[in-house]
Every structure is written in structure tokens, then in C-alpha cells.
Design a protein around this motif. Structure first.
Motif, PDB file in Angstrom:
ATOM      1  N   PHE A   1       0.835  -1.202   0.000  1.00 32.31           N
ATOM      2  CA  PHE A   1       0.000   0.000   0.000  1.00 32.31           C
ATOM      3  C   PHE A   1       0.868   1.249   0.000  1.00 32.31           C
ATOM      4  O   PHE A   1       0.600   2.213  -0.722  1.00 32.31           O
ATOM      5  CB  PHE A   1      -0.927  -0.021   1.221  1.00 32.31           C
ATOM      6  N   LEU A   2       1.920   1.246   0.796  1.00 35.04           N
ATOM      7  CA  LEU A   2       2.842   2.386   0.829  1.00 35.04           C
ATOM      8  C   LEU A   2       3.503   2.603  -0.529  1.00 35.04           C
ATOM      9  O   LEU A   2       3.664   3.741  -0.973  1.00 35.04           O
ATOM     10  CB  LEU A   2       3.916   2.166   1.892  1.00 35.04           C
TER      11      LEU A   2
ATOM     12  N   GLY B   1       2.377   5.975  -2.133  1.00 34.85           N
ATOM     13  CA  GLY B   1       3.349   6.782  -1.412  1.00 34.85           C
ATOM     14  C   GLY B   1       3.949   7.967  -2.126  1.00 34.85           C
ATOM     15  O   GLY B   1       5.153   8.129  -2.115  1.00 34.85           O
TER      16      GLY B   1
ATOM     17  N   VAL C   1      -0.957   7.733   5.205  1.00 28.55           N
ATOM     18  CA  VAL C   1      -0.189   6.484   5.250  1.00 28.55           C
ATOM     19  C   VAL C   1       0.867   6.561   6.341  1.00 28.55           C
ATOM     20  O   VAL C   1       1.044   5.608   7.115  1.00 28.55           O
ATOM     21  CB  VAL C   1       0.449   6.185   3.875  1.00 28.55           C
TER      22      VAL C   1
ATOM     23  N   THR D   1      -0.780   6.110   9.593  1.00 32.56           N
ATOM     24  CA  THR D   1      -1.167   4.709   9.770  1.00 32.56           C
ATOM     25  C   THR D   1       0.039   3.864  10.160  1.00 32.56           C
ATOM     26  O   THR D   1      -0.043   3.020  11.059  1.00 32.56           O
ATOM     27  CB  THR D   1      -1.795   4.151   8.475  1.00 32.56           C
TER      28      THR D   1
ATOM     29  N   THR E   1      -2.638  11.806   1.037  1.00 41.93           N
ATOM     30  CA  THR E   1      -2.627  10.348   1.156  1.00 41.93           C
ATOM     31  C   THR E   1      -1.338   9.883   1.821  1.00 41.93           C
ATOM     32  O   THR E   1      -1.354   8.992   2.673  1.00 41.93           O
ATOM     33  CB  THR E   1      -2.767   9.698  -0.230  1.00 41.93           C
ATOM     34  N   ARG E   2      -0.244  10.492   1.457  1.00 42.61           N
ATOM     35  CA  ARG E   2       1.048  10.129   2.044  1.00 42.61           C
ATOM     36  C   ARG E   2       1.038  10.389   3.546  1.00 42.61           C
ATOM     37  O   ARG E   2       1.513   9.570   4.334  1.00 42.61           O
ATOM     38  CB  ARG E   2       2.175  10.919   1.356  1.00 42.61           C
TER      39      ARG E   2
END
Length: 77
Positions: free
Chosen positions: A20-21, A25, A35, A38, A31-32
Motif C-alpha cells: 500500500f505504501l 506513497g 499512510v 497509519t 494520502t502520504r
């Protein structure tokens, strides 16, 4: 034997997270940042940071109390 199954489940989760990264990424995007948050939550870094901040807050509160007691003691003498 159960520990092997548990290990593969954990390994699968980590590999999915890294995939996913790799896919999402892009540096500098929302979004980065999500992530990164997370990953920090998953690895426990956020909890460690929170604990360190609480230790500092408790130390500061204790220091303020000590200063107040000192002022009260000095004013009563």
C-alpha cells in the motif's frame, strides 16, 4: 505450529501495508500523510510519542506545584 500461522498472518499484514505504501506513497500528498500516520500507529510510535508528551506534562505540573508550595512557604515566613 500455531506460532507459524500467526507469524505468516503478521508477515502478510506487513507486506500488504508496504505494498500500500509503495502504490500510494507520493511525497507531499494528503494520502502520504495518512499512510505515514497509519504506519506510525501500526508500529506504536504514536503511542510512544503520546507517552513521552504525558511524561513531560506530568513533570511540568509537578514543577508548577513545587513552585507554588515554595511561594506559599516563603510568603508565610
Amino acid at each position: 505450529m500455531a506460532w507459524v500461522v500467526k507469524m505468516f498472518k503478521n508477515l502478510t499484514l506487513v507486506l500488504v501495508l508496504f505494498a500500500f505504501l509503495a502504490v500510494m506513497g507520493c511525497e507531499g500528498t494528503d494520502t502520504r500523510e495518512q499512510v505515514d500516520d497509519t504506519v506510525k500507529e501500526f508500529t506504536g510510535k504514536k503511542n510512544i510519542d503520546r507517552m513521552d508528551q504525558m511524561k513531560k506534562d506530568i513533570h511540568n505540573a509537578g514543577q508548577q506545584q513545587a513552585d507554588r508550595f515554595k511561594e506559599i512557604d516563603e510568603s508565610s515566613n
